[in-house]
Design a protein around this motif. Structure first.
Motif, PDB file in Angstrom:
ATOM      1  N   LEU A  24      77.870  95.971 -95.367  1.00  0.00           N
ATOM      2  CA  LEU A  24      76.594  95.593 -94.765  1.00  0.00           C
ATOM      3  C   LEU A  24      76.713  95.284 -93.279  1.00  0.00           C
ATOM      4  O   LEU A  24      75.702  95.092 -92.595  1.00  0.00           O
ATOM      5  N   GLU A  25      77.946  95.239 -92.779  1.00  0.00           N
ATOM      6  CA  GLU A  25      78.153  95.137 -91.334  1.00  0.00           C
ATOM      7  C   GLU A  25      77.816  96.454 -90.636  1.00  0.00           C
ATOM      8  O   GLU A  25      77.690  96.504 -89.418  1.00  0.00           O
ATOM      9  N   MET A  26      77.686  97.518 -91.425  1.00  0.00           N
ATOM     10  CA  MET A  26      77.377  98.832 -90.876  1.00  0.00           C
ATOM     11  C   MET A  26      75.866  99.064 -90.923  1.00  0.00           C
ATOM     12  O   MET A  26      75.251  98.942 -91.981  1.00  0.00           O
ATOM     13  N   ASN A  27      75.295  99.418 -89.803  1.00  0.00           N
ATOM     14  CA  ASN A  27      73.854  99.701 -89.745  1.00  0.00           C
ATOM     15  C   ASN A  27      73.481 100.876 -90.647  1.00  0.00           C
ATOM     16  O   ASN A  27      72.411 100.891 -91.263  1.00  0.00           O
ATOM     17  N   SER A  28      74.379 101.846 -90.704  1.00  0.00           N
ATOM     18  CA  SER A  28      74.099 103.040 -91.511  1.00  0.00           C
ATOM     19  C   SER A  28      73.996 102.682 -92.996  1.00  0.00           C
ATOM     20  O   SER A  28      73.116 103.177 -93.704  1.00  0.00           O
ATOM     21  N   ILE A  29      74.888 101.805 -93.464  1.00  0.00           N
ATOM     22  CA  ILE A  29      74.858 101.398 -94.872  1.00  0.00           C
ATOM     23  C   ILE A  29      73.612 100.563 -95.159  1.00  0.00           C
ATOM     24  O   ILE A  29      72.940 100.750 -96.184  1.00  0.00           O
ATOM     25  N   ALA A  30      73.302  99.638 -94.257  1.00  0.00           N
ATOM     26  CA  ALA A  30      72.105  98.804 -94.429  1.00  0.00           C
ATOM     27  C   ALA A  30      70.854  99.678 -94.539  1.00  0.00           C
ATOM     28  O   ALA A  30      69.943  99.392 -95.323  1.00  0.00           O
ATOM     29  N   HIS A  31      70.829 100.763 -93.758  1.00  0.00           N
ATOM     30  CA  HIS A  31      69.708 101.708 -93.821  1.00  0.00           C
ATOM     31  C   HIS A  31      69.726 102.477 -95.143  1.00  0.00           C
ATOM     32  O   HIS A  31      68.691 102.632 -95.810  1.00  0.00           O
ATOM     33  N   MET A  32      70.900 102.941 -95.537  1.00  0.00           N
ATOM     34  CA  MET A  32      71.018 103.745 -96.754  1.00  0.00           C
ATOM     35  C   MET A  32      70.585 102.987 -97.999  1.00  0.00           C
ATOM     36  O   MET A  32      69.948 103.553 -98.898  1.00  0.00           O
ATOM     37  N   ILE A  33      70.933 101.699 -98.066  1.00  0.00           N
ATOM     38  CA  ILE A  33      70.665 100.917 -99.269  1.00  0.00           C
ATOM     39  C   ILE A  33      69.172 100.863 -99.588  1.00  0.00           C
ATOM     40  O   ILE A  33      68.773 100.768-100.753  1.00  0.00           O
ATOM     41  N   GLU A  34      68.348 100.962 -98.571  1.00  0.00           N
ATOM     42  CA  GLU A  34      66.896 100.962 -98.788  1.00  0.00           C
ATOM     43  C   GLU A  34      66.422 102.223 -99.504  1.00  0.00           C
ATOM     44  O   GLU A  34      65.301 102.273-100.006  1.00  0.00           O
ATOM     45  N   TYR A  35      67.282 103.228 -99.562  1.00  0.00           N
ATOM     46  CA  TYR A  35      66.909 104.507-100.186  1.00  0.00           C
ATOM     47  C   TYR A  35      67.970 104.968-101.190  1.00  0.00           C
ATOM     48  O   TYR A  35      67.993 106.138-101.566  1.00  0.00           O
ATOM     49  N   SER A  36      68.839 104.046-101.610  1.00  0.00           N
ATOM     50  CA  SER A  36      69.999 104.433-102.415  1.00  0.00           C
ATOM     51  C   SER A  36      70.012 103.768-103.774  1.00  0.00           C
ATOM     52  O   SER A  36      69.355 102.754-104.010  1.00  0.00           O
ATOM     53  N   GLY A  37      70.819 104.348-104.636  1.00  0.00           N
ATOM     54  CA  GLY A  37      71.205 103.678-105.864  1.00  0.00           C
ATOM     55  C   GLY A  37      72.532 103.003-105.603  1.00  0.00           C
ATOM     56  O   GLY A  37      73.489 103.647-105.143  1.00  0.00           O
ATOM     57  N   ILE A  38      72.610 101.709-105.838  1.00  0.00           N
ATOM     58  CA  ILE A  38      73.842 100.972-105.558  1.00  0.00           C
ATOM     59  C   ILE A  38      74.347 100.306-106.828  1.00  0.00           C
ATOM     60  O   ILE A  38      73.571  99.994-107.733  1.00  0.00           O
ATOM     61  N   GLY A  39      75.651 100.107-106.892  1.00  0.00           N
ATOM     62  CA  GLY A  39      76.213  99.508-108.089  1.00  0.00           C
ATOM     63  C   GLY A  39      77.567  98.892-107.835  1.00  0.00           C
ATOM     64  O   GLY A  39      78.129  98.981-106.741  1.00  0.00           O
ATOM     65  N   LEU A  40      78.064  98.253-108.886  1.00  0.00           N
ATOM     66  CA  LEU A  40      79.413  97.709-108.904  1.00  0.00           C
ATOM     67  C   LEU A  40      80.239  98.596-109.814  1.00  0.00           C
ATOM     68  O   LEU A  40      79.810  98.935-110.924  1.00  0.00           O
TER      69      LEU A  40
END
Length: 718
Positions: free
Chosen positions: A48-64
């Motif tokens: 989440l320190e990466m701007n690109s990841i923070a942007h992607m998460i709004e349009y992504s499927g995320i998991g553990l």
């Protein structure tokens, strides 16, 4: 002549137009492309320190992602498991990879008899890797993902590495290679690095170089190892905390810039981007945070959390699920894999809910060992004290017996309290212990008071068994929300089970149900057939794929029910009954085999699929794995000590004091049949489960404490 040429030209133009309108075979094969970017040894805070990841998460499927591998988990095994779709073996020596130079081609050909791809990548130690897995626990086919892609005529490529100046470290090649260790194209050499004396280790990944390759050509599957975080972690002991933090921030920023460029490629149609962390760093592992980030972005991916039929848990998937997900996206059928394709479950607060869940999972995982160790030791101590009280009842003051009697009730209550503790979402260990003790005391006291008021010494035991049985059955039918978060449930970090009922509570359920059903028969004289019907329903709950989904538990409950049927109807056990019982068991297990009628795959379905593909070898592998697990568990788990203590106590009580147990059995004939069925269930559970020690020990809880509770008070009329 002119007319002929004119007609020929018209036909040629028409033909060109028709042919150009048809899809190119090459383009059709490569319509969909997967780009996997590996950022190893990071967590969501880092990402989440990466701007690109923070942007992607709004349009992504995320998991553990669970990172379990065959044997003891290490980084190369984590990568090999992703590429195999089944838990695999690997080490740093047999996961090296090199460009296909003329010399390397000759060495590879001499070792394998196979040709190398021009301008590709090869693993010259592939034969050692194959042998390592052939002798391993799961018989994984390392490189299965790459092989299935190659068989369809598609190509894979790999870029980057985690090399140091002295070591070749290319485990990411294990994901893209075929089963003979070949990748069609890419660059894992020193050409993809830049010298930088200011960076720990002296070398860094050349992200611009990698991106220039991606711009020119993308394979159906392209794997990029960023590498720098791994190099930094390797040098961590040589760095001050401040310099480690500074270098990590710089590295994350560089990866962020690279990701922003890659996202521009993925924002086009028919491309799937995966951000994968195969293995957690040492610090996170020490704190218990072993589940790693997994992000899916791009074609057909909406905002939400990841799940799969492997886990049936929103937000959690297995590393074995990545390869099947890639294959499904590319419309390639999977084989020799136990993982299942990942799905995105829509969820607006995907990030916050995921991080909260992870905190609770880790807290439960950390608290599990001290709490269960306390419970197990408490059981052993109580068993020994109760044994002494029975053996020396004429020499011990009667005033001590009420206290011991109530403590024996608490031994039955603790599993019940552990089931309901998740409701409070307690993370703190001292508060967990305090809540456990308070609830145990209250329930034990209430059930005792009810039994005393109604002047029935069996009633407290029956009431606790009722609460335990109904609580577990209800939870299983509702999807096991309590069991999967209970300290006596299963741990998604370990990854032995993700859904249904685990062997700990399976043993408890079978034991409590037998005491409950036969206890009410003892009190109310209900018809025998109702008991059998209730136990048959229990088998369904334990074994049904969308409920308990426990194969060993199904066998355990079935054998206990069959034994009890024979005892209730005074049928002698002979060869005819044994054959009938085995036949019935096979029929019941076959009915539960959800491969025939359910889309979601259970452990049983996975085992059957494995046997279909591997035949007798798969059967031997499954049996060997179960035996090895039981042998290993017997030496390390405290439940083995509980099991041994229980057996020793009752071995003594059968002979001393002489006739005491027989008096109890004669006074409570139906309960005694239930206790005997628990013994059968424990033996069956031990043999039928890969953690049979646990199943047997927890099943005996309701035999040992209920019998001792009655035994210790009956002669004294307490």
């Amino acid at each position: 002549m002119i007319k002929t040429l004119k007609n020929t030209l018209i036909i040629a133009i028409i033909s060109i137009i028709i042919l150009s309108s048809l899809p190119s075979p090459v383009l059709a094969n490569q319509e969909k492309q997967v780009i996997m970017i590996i950022i190893n040894q990071v967590n969501y805070d880092d990402l989440l320190e990466m701007n690109s990841i923070a942007h992607m998460i709004e349009y992504s499927g995320i998991g553990l992602m669970n990172t379990r591998t065959a044997g003891t988990s290490i980084t190369p095994k984590a990568y090999a498991t992703i590429g195999a779709g089944i838990r695999a073996e690997a080490n740093w020596l047999n996961s090296q990879a090199f460009p296909t130079s003329e010399e390397n081609k000759l060495i590879y050909k001499a070792r394998t008899g196979k040709d190398s791809p021009d301008n590709g990548i090869i693993n010259p130690d592939i034969n050692k890797l194959i042998a390592y897995n052939d002798g391993g626990e799961y018989k994984a086919v390392v490189g299965q993902l790459g092989s299935l892609i190659r068989e369809e005529g598609f190509h894979t490529s790999v870029y980057g590495n985690m090399n140091t100046k002295s070591d070749n470290k290319n485990p990411h090649v294990l994901i893209a290679m075929d089963r003979w260790g070949r990748v069609d194209s890419g660059d894992v050499s020193a050409n993809i690095l830049v010298d930088d004396a200011t960076y720990p280790g002296g070398i860094k990944t050349d992200y611009q170089n990698i991106y220039s390759h991606l711009e020119k050509d993308l394979s159906v599957l392209t794997i990029i190892e960023t590498g720098d975080i791994s190099r930094l972690e390797e040098e961590k002991d040589n760095l001050s905390p401040a310099m480690y933090t500074l270098h990590k921030e710089t590295t994350i920023k560089e990866i962020d810039e690279f990701l922003e460029n890659v996202i521009n490629l993925v924002d086009k149609e028919d491309k799937l981007l995966m951000i994968v962390t195969p293995f957690a760093n040492n610090e996170d592992q020490k704190k218990g945070f072993k589940l790693t980030p997994l992000i899916l972005y791009g074609d057909s991916i909406n905002k939400g959390v990841l799940s799969s039929s492997t886990t049936r848990r929103e937000g959690i998937v297995g590393n074995i699920d990545i390869a099947p997900t890639i294959l499904k996206y590319l419309n390639i059928e999977q084989s020799n894999m136990i993982g299942r394709p990942i799905e995105v479950v829509p969820k607006e607060d995907n990030l916050s809910s995921l991080l909260s869940m992870n905190e609770l999972i880790v807290a439960t995982s950390i608290n599990r060992l001290p709490v269960l160790s306390f419970f197990a030791i408490y059981q052993i101590v109580l068993l020994l004290i109760a044994l002494i009280m029975v053996l020396f009842k004429n020499r011990i003051s009667i005033k001590y017996y009420p206290m011991i009697r109530n403590l024996l009730l608490s031994g039955l209550v603790i599993p019940l309290v552990l089931l309901y503790l998740p409701i409070f979402k307690i993370k703190n260990l001292p508060i967990t212990f305090l809540t456990l003790i308070i609830m145990t005391v209250i329930i034990s006291w209430l059930t005792y008071i009810i039994g005393k008021k109604l002047n029935n010494p069996v009633l407290p035991v029956v009431l606790i068994s009722l609460l335990m049985t109904i609580g577990l059955i209800s939870d299983i039918i509702m999807g096991s929300p309590l069991i999967r978060s209970s300290l006596l449930g299963y741990d998604p970090i370990i990854g032995a089970r993700y859904y249904g009922i685990g062997n700990e509570y399976m043993g408890v359920l079978v034991g409590s149900a037998l005491v409950f059903f036969l206890g009410i028969k003892e009190i109310f004289e209900i018809p025998k057939y109702i008991i059998i019907c209730l136990l048959t329903s229990l088998i369904l709950v334990i074994g049904y794929p969308t409920w308990g989904a426990n194969v060993g538990g199904t066998i355990t409950a079935t054998m206990a029910t069959f034994f009890l049927f024979l005892r209730l109807y005074d049928i002698k056990i002979g060869w005819k009954q044994i054959i009938f019982g085995i036949t019935g068991l096979i029929i019941i297990v076959a009915i539960m085999a959800d491969t025939m009628f359910l889309d979601k795959q259970s452990h049983l379905a996975g085992a059957i699929s494995s046997i279909k593909e591997g035949g007798i070898t798969s059967i031997i592998t499954i049996i060997t794995r179960k035996l090895a697990m039981n042998i290993r568990l017997f030496g390390v788990t405290i439940w083995s000590k509980v099991l041994v203590a229980t057996l020793v106590v009752f071995a003594i009580l059968f002979y001393k004091p002489y006739g005491e147990l027989k008096k109890i059995f004669d006074k409570y004939p139906y309960l005694s049949k239930g206790w005997a069925a628990i013994v059968v269930a424990s033996i069956t559970g031990f043999m039928a489960n890969d953690s049979g020690v646990v199943a047997a020990a927890t099943c005996l809880i309701f035999l040992s404490f209920s019998l001792l509770y009655i035994l210790i008070q009956e002669p004294l009329n307490l």
